[in-house]
Design an enzyme around this catalytic site. Structure first.
Site, PDB file in Angstrom:
ATOM      1  N   THR A  18       0.848  -1.189   0.000  1.00  0.00           N
ATOM      2  CA  THR A  18       0.000   0.000   0.000  1.00  0.00           C
ATOM      3  C   THR A  18       0.885   1.241   0.000  1.00  0.00           C
ATOM      4  OG1 THR A  18      -0.137  -0.095   2.397  1.00  0.00           O
ATOM      5  CG2 THR A  18      -1.964  -1.031   1.199  1.00  0.00           C
ATOM      6  N   ARG A  22      -1.828   4.888   6.909  1.00  0.00           N
ATOM      7  CA  ARG A  22      -3.006   5.515   7.527  1.00  0.00           C
ATOM      8  C   ARG A  22      -3.263   4.854   8.855  1.00  0.00           C
ATOM      9  NH1 ARG A  22      -7.427   6.486   2.684  1.00  0.00           N
ATOM     10  NH2 ARG A  22      -5.806   7.080   1.213  1.00  0.00           N
ATOM     11  N   SER A 113      -7.083  11.007   3.082  1.00  0.00           N
ATOM     12  CA  SER A 113      -8.054  11.106   1.995  1.00  0.00           C
ATOM     13  C   SER A 113      -9.481  11.229   2.503  1.00  0.00           C
ATOM     14  CB  SER A 113      -7.887   9.902   1.069  1.00  0.00           C
ATOM     15  OG  SER A 113      -8.644  10.093  -0.091  1.00  0.00           O
ATOM     16  N   HIS A 114     -10.330  10.245   2.151  1.00  0.00           N
ATOM     17  CA  HIS A 114     -11.757  10.321   2.479  1.00  0.00           C
ATOM     18  C   HIS A 114     -12.051   9.903   3.916  1.00  0.00           C
ATOM     19  CE1 HIS A 114     -10.626   6.343   1.278  1.00  0.00           C
ATOM     20  NE2 HIS A 114     -11.663   5.862   1.926  1.00  0.00           N
ATOM     21  N   THR A 344      -6.520  -1.899  -8.332  1.00  0.00           N
ATOM     22  CA  THR A 344      -7.003  -0.728  -7.617  1.00  0.00           C
ATOM     23  C   THR A 344      -5.834   0.137  -7.125  1.00  0.00           C
ATOM     24  OG1 THR A 344      -8.975  -1.884  -6.920  1.00  0.00           O
ATOM     25  CG2 THR A 344      -8.291  -0.037  -5.558  1.00  0.00           C
ATOM     26  N   GLU A 364     -13.686   3.313  -9.962  1.00  0.00           N
ATOM     27  CA  GLU A 364     -15.080   3.324  -9.524  1.00  0.00           C
ATOM     28  C   GLU A 364     -15.267   4.118  -8.235  1.00  0.00           C
ATOM     29  OE1 GLU A 364     -15.710   1.757  -6.474  1.00  0.00           O
ATOM     30  OE2 GLU A 364     -13.585   1.213  -6.442  1.00  0.00           O
TER      31      GLU A 364
HETATM   32  C1  VG1 Z   1      -9.726   3.071  -1.948  1.00  0.00           C
HETATM   33  C2  VG1 Z   1     -10.399   3.012  -3.301  1.00  0.00           C
HETATM   34  C3  VG1 Z   1      -9.366   3.033  -4.403  1.00  0.00           C
HETATM   35  C4  VG1 Z   1      -8.471   4.282  -4.230  1.00  0.00           C
HETATM   36  C5  VG1 Z   1      -7.893   4.307  -2.831  1.00  0.00           C
HETATM   37  C6  VG1 Z   1      -7.103   5.565  -2.556  1.00  0.00           C
HETATM   38  O1  VG1 Z   1      -8.894   1.958  -1.784  1.00  0.00           O
HETATM   39  O2  VG1 Z   1     -11.203   1.851  -3.405  1.00  0.00           O
HETATM   40  O3  VG1 Z   1     -10.001   3.020  -5.647  1.00  0.00           O
HETATM   41  O4  VG1 Z   1      -7.433   4.266  -5.167  1.00  0.00           O
HETATM   42  O5  VG1 Z   1      -8.941   4.246  -1.863  1.00  0.00           O
HETATM   43  O6  VG1 Z   1      -7.872   6.697  -2.835  1.00  0.00           O
HETATM   44  P1  VG1 Z   1      -9.324   0.653  -0.957  1.00  0.00           P
HETATM   45  O7  VG1 Z   1      -8.096  -0.202  -0.892  1.00  0.00           O
HETATM   46  O8  VG1 Z   1      -9.799   1.133   0.384  1.00  0.00           O
HETATM   47  O9  VG1 Z   1     -10.443   0.045  -1.732  1.00  0.00           O
HETATM   48  V1  VG1 Z   1      -7.740   8.090  -1.883  1.00  0.00           V
HETATM   49  O10 VG1 Z   1      -8.792   9.236  -2.466  1.00  0.00           O
HETATM   50  O11 VG1 Z   1      -7.969   7.439  -0.409  1.00  0.00           O
HETATM   51  O12 VG1 Z   1      -6.111   8.613  -2.097  1.00  0.00           O
HETATM   52 CO    CO Z   2      -8.381  11.116  -1.828  1.00  0.00          CO
END
Ligand code: VG1
Ligand code: CO
Length: 543
Positions: A18, A22, A113-114, A344, A364
């Site tokens: 990864t 985080r 991020s989110h 991904t 997605e």
């Molecule tokens: C998630 C999303 C993935 C994205 C990643 C980082 O990962 O599914 O599509 O690239 O977050 O995005 P995971 O492993 O939780 O499915 V961000 O905006 O957090 O930099």
């Molecule tokens: Co992000």
């Protein structure tokens, strides 16, 4: 000012494979914890002596204190120059742009991020390389290896350097340059899009609502949409970055951006709505009474990007992550351009973009972007949509209806089961994996399984292989279910189930996605034994 070398020990917290780390904010705030990981990055990339680094974050709790520590460590490790966003702010795409524009050796982006922010929520740190993109798998592996044999870190004993005012100062021998986080990025957007045409939309009464979700894109959206494009003030809502994102999840989807969805499905809906995530790299697009799934957005942008000046020469190709729907593939096939399917995570797009094999990429999970930087870029997607709306004069709903009429529709949804016991989640995946060979021909809740495999990716540019990237089950009649565990959660495991079914019957193109996918949803539950194993009948988040 003296350089201290402080003993530390390996911390097995970074998941191999990864990008970045985080964790709960309080974990990062433990004495020496952030320091340990920063030193592992510096060592893992082969040292930082004489290098230039870009530094900034999404403004969440601990952002500025962490930048203070990173600057003192950079100085102690011989970094020549740090370029830092004013008040510690830089969106992920703006950081990517600065790394490229200033020819820096890389950058450190502070964001989860989110994920929600705050002292009891999440914090994160990631390293981006000299192309401006997330560290490649090889570099990530070196950083991970260093986290396992680190024995000390270096830090300058000094007062915190100020990062609130523009200008240049020194920390030991290192230059610290504080830059406006927005202006270089806004300039880049002006090069790519027809600002005159978009401004014409707004002056003609076109109404938009941009929800910055109290995260980093607020200042970017205000400057670009309201100041440069003339959208009325108030177009950007929740536009001031806050350390806890106003207590919400800065995740641009119909669940977490429900307030925006309510506006866009209300009686006096504006023409266009958009939201972006904590660090500004994701986007949600919604027209009046018309939500656009990220997979459909990627397909439409692939189809019509040539209407914007930055893409008027057409696209070299398009790449999507494997769980993303195949809608963009069909556009690429119709246009005769290349299309690629990657694991991904944005890091897999970097090689394709660097090699000029693709121009646009998307996931997605609401990440879309192009070769203008090496990250996904939320505001870029919003501006490309606006440019297309301005040139065509059509509404979002009209554009989508035309698109589905021409290419068919990939009904799509993602179901997330969050904070699942890791042992249970791993067992579910292991069990599926063990049965892959036997599944074809079997029936699951009335659908016949036509194929099953685990996705592996051979990078066409550097020849590397990435295995274990998600279990895929195909059903007769064009359905697909994909199962994988999240790499970005911080509590237990998150099981993601990606559901898709292609439809080309004109009468069936306007259904609700959950209804259109009902048979695939039931088959996915049956084949993976989700309800039985996890003990839940409904997902926590449906997007
Ligand atoms: C998630 C999303 C993935 C994205 C990643 C980082 O990962 O599914 O599509 O690239 O977050 O995005 P995971 O492993 O939780 O499915 V961000 O905006 O957090 O930099
Ligand atoms: Co992000």
């Amino acid at each position: 000012m003296t350089i201290q070398t402080i003993a530390t020990t390996p911390i097995d917290d970074q998941k191999p494979g990864t990008s970045g780390l985080r964790k709960k904010t309080r974990v990062f705030m433990q004495p020496g914890y952030l320091e340990n990981y920063v030193q592992a990055i510096f060592d893992g990339i082969g040292g930082v002596t004489g290098k230039t680094l870009v530094i900034g974050g999404d403004g969440r709790y601990y952002n500025d204190s962490a930048i203070g520590i990173i600057l003192r460590m950079a100085a102690a490790n011989g970094v020549a120059r740090c370029i830092v966003g004013q008040r510690g702010l830089l969106s992920t795409p703006a950081a990517s742009n600065l790394i490229r524009k200033r020819r820096a050796d890389g950058g450190l982006i502070l964001s989860a991020s989110h994920n929600p922010g705050g002292v009891d929520e999440d914090f994160g740190l990631k390293y981006n390389g000299p192309n401006g993109g997330p560290a490649t798998e090889a570099v990530t592996a070196q950083i991970y290896a260093r986290t396992m044999d680190i024995s000390s870190y270096r830090i300058l004993e000094a007062d915190a350097v100020q990062i609130d005012a523009l200008g240049e100062s020194h920390l030991g021998d290192m230059a610290v340059e504080i830059v406006d986080p927005v202006s270089d990025y806004a300039e880049l957007m002006e090069e790519l899009f027809d600002f005159g045409a978009i401004a014409g939309l707004f002056s003609g009464g076109f109404r938009m609502c941009f929800d910055a979700m109290h995260a980093v894109t607020g200042p970017y959206a205000r400057e670009i949409l309201e100041n440069r494009l003339g959208a009325p003030s108030g177009t950007v809502v929740n536009g001031t970055p806050s350390p806890d994102f106003g207590g919400g999840h800065p995740d641009p989807n119909p669940v977490w951006a429900k307030a925006l969805m309510d506006v866009m499905y209300g009686p006096d809906a504006p023409d266009f709505g958009a939201a972006s995530d904590g660090d500004g790299d994701r986007n949600m697009i919604v027209g009046a009474h018309c939500y656009v799934s990220p997979s459909d957005s990627l397909a439409l942008l692939t189809d019509l990007a040539h209407l914007a000046p930055g893409y008027s020469g057409g696209l070299a190709g398009v790449a999507r992550s494997m769980p993303t729907s195949a809608a963009a593939d069909r556009v690429a096939e119709a246009k005769g351009i290349a299309h690629f399917e990657t694991p991904t995570g944005w890091k897999f797009f970097g090689n394709l973009l660097d090699a000029g094999k693709v121009t646009i990429c998307g996931e997605e999970s609401a990440g879309t972007g192009s070769d203008h930087v090496r990250e996904k870029d939320g505001l870029w997607a919003v501006l490309l949509w606006l440019n297309i709306l301005a040139v065509t004069g059509k509404s979002v709903a009209e554009l989508m209806a035309e698109h589905w009429g021409r290419y068919g529709r990939n009904y799509y949804s993602r179901h997330d089961y969050e904070a699942v016991d890791s042992t249970v989640a791993n067992a579910l995946i292991d069990n599926l994996r063990a049965r892959l060979d036997k599944l074809p021909g079997q029936s699951a809740a009335g659908l016949t399984i036509s194929g099953a495999d685990e996705f592996a990716y051979d990078d066409p540019v550097d020849g590397s292989t990435s295995t274990g990237q998600g279990i895929r089950i195909y059903f007769e009649g064009g359905g697909r279910a994909v199962f994988r565990l999240s790499g970005t959660g911080t509590e237990g495991a998150t099981l993601r189930v990606y559901l898709e079914r292609i439809e080309s019957e004109p009468d069936a193109l306007a259904q609700d996605p959950q209804a259109a996918l009902a048979s695939v949803i039931a088959a996915a539950d049956a084949v993976a034994e989700i309800t039985n194993r996890i003990g839940r009948t409904t997902p926590d988040v449906i997007t």
